[in-house]
Design an enzyme around this catalytic site. Structure first.
Site, short mmCIF file in Angstrom:
data_model
loop_
_atom_site.label_atom_id
_atom_site.label_comp_id
_atom_site.label_asym_id
_atom_site.label_seq_id
_atom_site.Cartn_x
_atom_site.Cartn_y
_atom_site.Cartn_z
N TRP A 72 8.20 8.05 -2.37
CA TRP A 72 7.80 6.95 -1.48
C TRP A 72 7.36 5.74 -2.29
O TRP A 72 6.63 5.89 -3.28
CB TRP A 72 6.63 7.42 -0.62
CG TRP A 72 5.85 6.31 0.01
CD1 TRP A 72 4.84 5.57 -0.58
CD2 TRP A 72 5.99 5.79 1.33
NE1 TRP A 72 4.35 4.63 0.31
CE2 TRP A 72 5.04 4.75 1.49
CE3 TRP A 72 6.82 6.11 2.41
CZ2 TRP A 72 4.91 4.03 2.68
CZ3 TRP A 72 6.69 5.39 3.59
CH2 TRP A 72 5.74 4.36 3.72
N ARG B 197 -9.79 -5.32 -0.26
CA ARG B 197 -8.71 -4.82 -1.10
C ARG B 197 -7.66 -5.89 -1.49
O ARG B 197 -7.74 -7.03 -1.10
CB ARG B 197 -8.01 -3.65 -0.44
CG ARG B 197 -7.37 -3.91 0.91
CD ARG B 197 -6.70 -2.61 1.39
NE ARG B 197 -6.02 -2.76 2.66
CZ ARG B 197 -6.56 -2.49 3.84
NH1 ARG B 197 -7.80 -2.06 3.92
NH2 ARG B 197 -5.86 -2.66 4.95
N ASP B 198 -6.71 -5.43 -2.27
CA ASP B 198 -5.50 -6.17 -2.66
C ASP B 198 -5.79 -7.41 -3.50
O ASP B 198 -5.33 -8.52 -3.19
CB ASP B 198 -4.68 -6.55 -1.42
CG ASP B 198 -4.35 -5.33 -0.55
OD1 ASP B 198 -4.44 -4.21 -1.07
OD2 ASP B 198 -4.01 -5.51 0.63
N TRP C 118 3.74 8.33 2.59
CA TRP C 118 2.59 7.61 2.04
C TRP C 118 1.51 8.62 1.68
O TRP C 118 1.25 9.56 2.44
CB TRP C 118 2.09 6.61 3.09
CG TRP C 118 1.02 5.71 2.57
CD1 TRP C 118 1.19 4.50 1.97
CD2 TRP C 118 -0.39 5.95 2.59
NE1 TRP C 118 -0.03 3.98 1.61
CE2 TRP C 118 -1.02 4.85 1.98
CE3 TRP C 118 -1.18 7.00 3.05
CZ2 TRP C 118 -2.40 4.75 1.83
CZ3 TRP C 118 -2.56 6.92 2.90
CH2 TRP C 118 -3.16 5.80 2.30
N GLN D 11 3.12 0.46 -5.15
CA GLN D 11 2.46 1.57 -4.49
C GLN D 11 3.43 2.73 -4.41
O GLN D 11 4.55 2.59 -3.89
CB GLN D 11 2.02 1.15 -3.08
CG GLN D 11 0.86 0.18 -3.08
CD GLN D 11 -0.43 0.85 -3.49
OE1 GLN D 11 -1.05 1.55 -2.71
NE2 GLN D 11 -0.84 0.67 -4.74
N ASN E 251 5.62 1.63 -1.45
CA ASN E 251 5.37 0.47 -0.60
C ASN E 251 5.09 -0.75 -1.46
O ASN E 251 5.92 -1.06 -2.34
CB ASN E 251 4.37 0.73 0.54
CG ASN E 251 3.01 1.25 0.17
OD1 ASN E 251 2.89 2.34 -0.37
ND2 ASN E 251 1.96 0.52 0.46
N ASP E 252 4.02 -1.48 -1.25
CA ASP E 252 3.83 -2.81 -1.83
C ASP E 252 4.21 -2.97 -3.32
O ASP E 252 3.83 -2.12 -4.13
CB ASP E 252 2.35 -3.22 -1.76
CG ASP E 252 1.71 -2.95 -0.43
OD1 ASP E 252 2.39 -2.52 0.50
OD2 ASP E 252 0.49 -3.17 -0.34
N GLU F 261 -3.74 -8.49 4.79
CA GLU F 261 -3.60 -7.72 3.55
C GLU F 261 -2.89 -8.58 2.51
O GLU F 261 -2.32 -9.63 2.81
CB GLU F 261 -2.78 -6.44 3.80
CG GLU F 261 -3.44 -5.47 4.78
CD GLU F 261 -2.68 -4.16 4.97
OE1 GLU F 261 -3.35 -3.11 4.99
OE2 GLU F 261 -1.46 -4.18 5.12
N SER G 196 -3.23 -1.47 -3.82
CA SER G 196 -2.52 -2.64 -4.35
C SER G 196 -3.39 -3.57 -5.18
O SER G 196 -4.61 -3.63 -5.00
CB SER G 196 -1.90 -3.42 -3.19
OG SER G 196 -0.80 -2.71 -2.70
C1 FRU Z 1 -0.30 -2.86 2.48
C2 FRU Z 1 -1.40 -1.88 2.09
C3 FRU Z 1 -2.45 -2.56 1.24
C4 FRU Z 1 -3.03 -1.39 0.48
C5 FRU Z 1 -1.82 -0.53 0.26
C6 FRU Z 1 -2.08 0.94 0.25
O1 FRU Z 1 0.91 -2.23 2.81
O2 FRU Z 1 -1.97 -1.32 3.26
O3 FRU Z 1 -3.42 -3.28 1.97
O4 FRU Z 1 -3.64 -1.79 -0.71
O5 FRU Z 1 -0.89 -0.84 1.28
O6 FRU Z 1 -0.93 1.65 -0.06
#
Ligand code: FRU
Length: 496
Positions: free
Chosen positions: A19, A149-150, A46, A38, A21-22, A204, A79
């Site tokens: 998997w 976060r982020d 996830w 991610q 993501n970001d 985010e 992230s």
């Molecule tokens: C966005 C998010 C971020 C977080 C990450 C966790 O897709 O929710 O805010 O840091 O993914 O995987």
């Protein structure tokens, strides 16, 4: 059940069998573009969030590297961003060697005394990003918040000095919070930014960066990007941007109520499709270029897209530039160079497109292709391209001359029952220029990225069509449009 590698992208980054993501930690060093992301190292759902890693010299051909920053029993690694700390301000390097420093969100697990909190932490690499050590003074910034976060960190140099700036979110409060630091370890609060619109559940993945206006380095504006999640059924996740100024302390948007520039909208969509999220930009890209990567997915259904053994892909990297039209600013996005043709470009010249569908002798299936078309609206009410046609399947990329909108309709694109909000019809405001529409479509096995009017408007969509749905037609309704030109260029696979 799906064939083992159905829908495997040919020109987009995806993990081999896990998997993603970001995009995280986008940084360019010594000719290498690093893409951290991610990643669940253990599966295609996830979880166990860690930073995966890939590298590229051209942003198109990627080479996988080992997991960079793994989760552990205390935390998931959410992230964040990465900077090359040239002057070793952090002291994490050694004399003569600049550390690469990642600033990520520690999402603390049950085993941790900080359980339920999200705070910002550091990890550093002394070998150009290959191996990483978590800083033993983590976290470096803790607001005792469960939704902080982020962090996007960048080097700021301006009237108020030179220092590191962090833009992060208080996700549920829908705020961007800004901090500064001299050493990446001690952070001082600067300001916060929020906006009344649109109504969403959370913010985010912010990014804040300068862009020259019309390429003039003496005239700079700042762009703030925010990823947001809408209420269920409202379209899921998407990205907006604000244009304004940043004086090293406060971000002030140009547009919106009570501002000096009423021509400028307060905010705009960065992309009008459903599948462009968590978009952030590279630090230290060459020649002052600003390059974006987004996650080509939507949190509404990202957990159930029908791919295996991997899940998730990155959109094509785009260079973004800023342009003025009187007192209004627009962004333009263009796919970076580096995609190679797999064969000769086929062209179609001037022809009328009367009412109906007019199949072209070209096939768009699982092999990637770039389609560049220019239309004159003529007397047509709606015109454009219909692709991935076969049986009852089709995806429409058309222009509605009455509403002055680009329409991307994937309601009959193919497999779409895995997500309630997947079958969708997106519209984006687009002005014809001299009566004409210019379209560029980057079509991969399971996606279309549409760029209208030279990248002023973009629409990014996943589609899961049958391999046999390969038809491509010109289309018009209620009148005759004209095709000015169409170029069809097969693209080479850029395997992972
Ligand atoms: C966005 C998010 C971020 C977080 C990450 C966790 O897709 O929710 O805010 O840091 O993914 O995987």
């Amino acid at each position: 059940s799906f064939a083992a590698e159905a829908y495997r992208p040919r020109i987009h980054y995806t993990a081999a069998d896990t998997w993603i993501n970001d995009p995280n930690g986008l940084v360019h060093i010594d000719g290498i573009y690093h893409l951290f992301f991610q990643n669940n190292p253990f599966g295609k759902d996830w979880g166990n969030m860690s930073w995966g890693h890939a590298v590229s010299r051209d942003l198109i051909h990627w080479q996988d590297r080992p997991i960079a920053i793994p989760c552990d029993q205390d935390e998931q690694v959410y992230s964040g961003s990465a900077v090359l700390d040239k002057a070793n301000t952090s002291g994490l390097g050694s004399p003569g060697s600049s550390p690469l420093v990642a600033v990520y969100t520690s999402a603390y697990s049950q085993a941790s005394a900080r359980h339920g909190i999200q705070a910002q932490s550091l990890a550093f690499s002394l070998d150009g990003g290959e191996t990483w050590t978590k800083y033993d003074g983590n976290p470096v910034l803790d607001r005792s918040s469960p939704h902080f976060r982020d962090p996007k960190v960048f080097r700021y140099k301006g009237p108020s000095g030179e220092y590191w700036v962090m833009a992060a979110v208080e996700a549920i409060d829908r705020k961007v919070v800004l901090y500064r630091s001299d050493n990446l370890k001690d952070w001082t609060y600067l300001s916060e930014f929020t906006s009344t619109s649109p109504v969403v559940t959370m913010w985010e993945c912010p990014d804040l960066f300068p862009l020259p206006v019309d390429g003039d380095p003496a005239n700079t504006k700042w762009v703030l990007i925010v990823s947001l999640n809408r209420e269920p059924g409202e379209g899921g996740s998407a990205v907006i941007f604000f244009v304004g100024d940043f004086d090293g302390l406060v971000f002030t948007p140009d547009g919106g109520p009570g501002t000096a520039n009423p021509d400028q909208p307060e905010w705009e969509w960065l992309d009008h499709g459903r599948d462009y999220y968590a978009t952030v930009s590279y630090n230290d890209a060459p020649d002052g270029r600003r390059i974006l990567i987004g996650w080509m997915n939507n949190s509404d259904y990202s957990g159930s897209v029908p791919t295996t053994p991997w899940r998730g892909a990155m959109a094509l990297p785009r260079e973004v530039t800023l342009h003025s039209h009187g007192s209004r600013f627009t962004l333009r996005q263009r796919v970076v160079e580096g995609l190679e043709p797999a064969g000769a470009t086929q062209t179609h010249g001037l022809r009328d497109v009367p009412d109906g569908l007019h199949p072209l002798n070209l096939s768009v299936g699982e092999d990637p292709v770039l389609i560049e078309a220019v239309f004159d609206a003529g007397s047509s009410a709606e015109f454009g391209l219909v692709l991935r046609q076969g049986g009852r399947e089709e995806t429409r990329v058309v222009y509605d001359t009455v509403r002055e909108q680009l329409v991307v309709d994937r309601r009959s694109s193919g497999h779409g029952s895995f997500g309630q909000s997947f079958p969708s019809k997106e519209t984006a405001p687009v002005q014809l220029i001299g009566g004409r529409l210019a379209l560029q479509l980057y079509v991969d096995v399971a996606s279309i990225e549409a760029f209208a009017q030279g990248g002023l408007v973009t629409v990014t969509e996943q589609i899961f069509a049958s391999p046999s749905s390969t038809g491509l037609s010109l289309y018009s309704a209620n009148g005759t449009a004209q095709l000015i030109s169409l170029k069809f260029t097969p693209l080479k696979e850029a395997p992972i």
